[in-house]
Design a protein around this motif. Sequence first.
Motif, short mmCIF file in Angstrom:
data_model
loop_
_atom_site.label_atom_id
_atom_site.label_comp_id
_atom_site.label_asym_id
_atom_site.label_seq_id
_atom_site.Cartn_x
_atom_site.Cartn_y
_atom_site.Cartn_z
N ALA A 120 10.92 -2.82 -6.56
CA ALA A 120 9.91 -1.92 -7.14
C ALA A 120 10.06 -0.51 -6.58
O ALA A 120 9.93 0.49 -7.31
N ALA A 121 10.34 -0.38 -5.29
CA ALA A 121 10.53 0.93 -4.68
C ALA A 121 11.72 1.65 -5.30
O ALA A 121 11.66 2.85 -5.62
N SER A 122 12.81 0.92 -5.49
CA SER A 122 14.01 1.51 -6.10
C SER A 122 13.73 1.95 -7.53
O SER A 122 14.19 3.02 -7.97
N GLU A 123 12.97 1.13 -8.25
CA GLU A 123 12.64 1.46 -9.64
C GLU A 123 11.79 2.72 -9.72
O GLU A 123 12.03 3.59 -10.57
N LEU A 124 10.82 2.85 -8.85
CA LEU A 124 9.97 4.04 -8.86
C LEU A 124 10.77 5.30 -8.54
O LEU A 124 10.55 6.37 -9.15
N GLU A 125 11.69 5.20 -7.60
CA GLU A 125 12.51 6.36 -7.27
C GLU A 125 13.35 6.78 -8.49
O GLU A 125 13.52 7.97 -8.76
N ARG A 172 0.83 -1.21 0.00
CA ARG A 172 0.00 0.00 0.00
C ARG A 172 0.87 1.27 0.00
O ARG A 172 0.54 2.25 -0.66
N GLU A 173 1.99 1.20 0.72
CA GLU A 173 2.90 2.36 0.72
C GLU A 173 3.55 2.54 -0.64
O GLU A 173 3.79 3.67 -1.10
N LEU A 174 3.84 1.41 -1.31
CA LEU A 174 4.42 1.48 -2.64
C LEU A 174 3.46 2.19 -3.61
O LEU A 174 3.89 2.94 -4.49
N ALA A 175 2.16 1.94 -3.44
CA ALA A 175 1.17 2.61 -4.29
C ALA A 175 1.21 4.12 -4.06
O ALA A 175 0.99 4.91 -5.00
N ARG A 176 1.50 4.57 -2.84
CA ARG A 176 1.64 6.01 -2.57
C ARG A 176 2.84 6.59 -3.32
O ARG A 176 2.78 7.71 -3.85
N VAL A 177 3.93 5.84 -3.36
CA VAL A 177 5.11 6.30 -4.11
C VAL A 177 4.76 6.43 -5.59
O VAL A 177 5.11 7.42 -6.24
N ALA A 178 4.05 5.43 -6.11
CA ALA A 178 3.66 5.47 -7.53
C ALA A 178 2.77 6.68 -7.80
O ALA A 178 2.90 7.34 -8.85
#
Length: 491
Positions: free
Chosen positions: A369-374, A303-309
């Motif tokens: 995925a988090a690293s990719e979004l950043e 859910r936090e990853l969706a916030r980053v996206a």
Amino acid sequence: MRFLAGLALFFLGLHLVAEALWAWKGRRGLLARVLGSPFWGLLYGLLLGAFSGSGSGLGLLALALLEVGVLTHAQAALLALAATAGAGVWVGLLAVARERVWEALLVLALFLYLVPAVRRFSLFLFGLGLLFLGFAEMGAGLAPVLALAQRLSGLGEGYLAGLLLGGLLGSANGVAALALLLSGKLTPGVAEALVLGAGVGTTSTFFLAALGGRVEALRLGVPLFLHRLLLSLLLLPLVPPLADGVLAWHLLSHLLYALLYPPLAPFWERLAERLFPRRRVAPKYLRREALDTPLLALGLARRELARVADAVRGMLAQAIRVLSQEEGGERSLEALEAKVDALTRELVLYTSELVSRTGDERAVKLFMAASELEHLGDLVRRVVRQAERLWSQGLRFSPEGKEDLLLAASRVLSSLDKLAAALGGERALAEEVLREPGEAFFEGLRRAHLARLEAGLAESRASTLAHLDILLTLEEVDQGLARLAGLALEL
């Protein structure tokens, strides 16, 4: 009533003059570069104020440029102060204009208005004529106002009256015109005190903007109000020995406010941040106690990853606006990029601890995925940086090239929307992103650009490197989204 009718004509004249002279339609990026040094910022603000006749209007423009990140706090404040000083020249014109000069100006403007080629100049003359006519009418209807003004017996009362009038009218020039009419008819120094108070009161335009929820208006308006207030109170005791100079006090006080702001800017900016702090970005779903329940921790991390996206999506949407309007720059992305960086940092730490505790491969995928979004956020900022570098050279994309870039960015935005939904559990959307590879799409855009170069389009030739760099960057974002879609299917 005659005085109020004259005041209305005065403001209408100022408006028409501003409309006629506002030929400056320059890019906001150019404005930001001009205001990069205090000297040029002061000079440019003075010129804009003199040409527009509206210090308050340019103050609101400075606020808008601050909100979108084109100007820094110090640059926006200097523009607002210098523009108010420059706009004061119109009060000076009133002081030197001959009686009934407005008749000649309006008649000349009427005839020139019939000639399309000089219609803009005729509007300028209309405005100037109404300005002088309004001033004359204010003088003719001055008796009731004079009766009230003569009750002001001291500098303090004059100052407070000016503060109130400046706040109500939102115009230092309007109050200065009134003080010019009252000069010599009041207790010595009261007219000058009226001008000093009005210069502070005109900051009310920022507070009115803040009522609409524009928090940045308070961060800019409060320091400007306090800056003007403190300096005007220091000037007030000097009024009696230097009285009988309304115009000089009006012009020089505002010039002094502008000159002294740059060295004090760091203090005022810190004060604004302390009084109106920006919200700190913090994870919304990550909870350390949930690490003892791996399935719950994985769900919260997702859910936090969706916030980053969603934050990366906001960056891309803003980048599209910058490309479309050819205004703004990297600064307009700073808040969202800070959010992406802060959330990614917390998410990476959280998932790495989850991996060390459980060894769950899904936690590894979330980490990746988090690293990719950043990284995608950094690429979006690079797109804006590449466009801004082109505009800084005085160049522009061709209309066809700009349309292609916006088309490419819109495709990427659509994919990012699908990916954000996929991270929320809609696996079918992740599969849809993977079924729409971008190689052929971006290859077609490059061929279209090549065709424009072969046709010899000057704008395409001048902007070719920036155009291709942005296309490559957007294609890299598109490829990153495809990798993220694959990770989403494995979660």
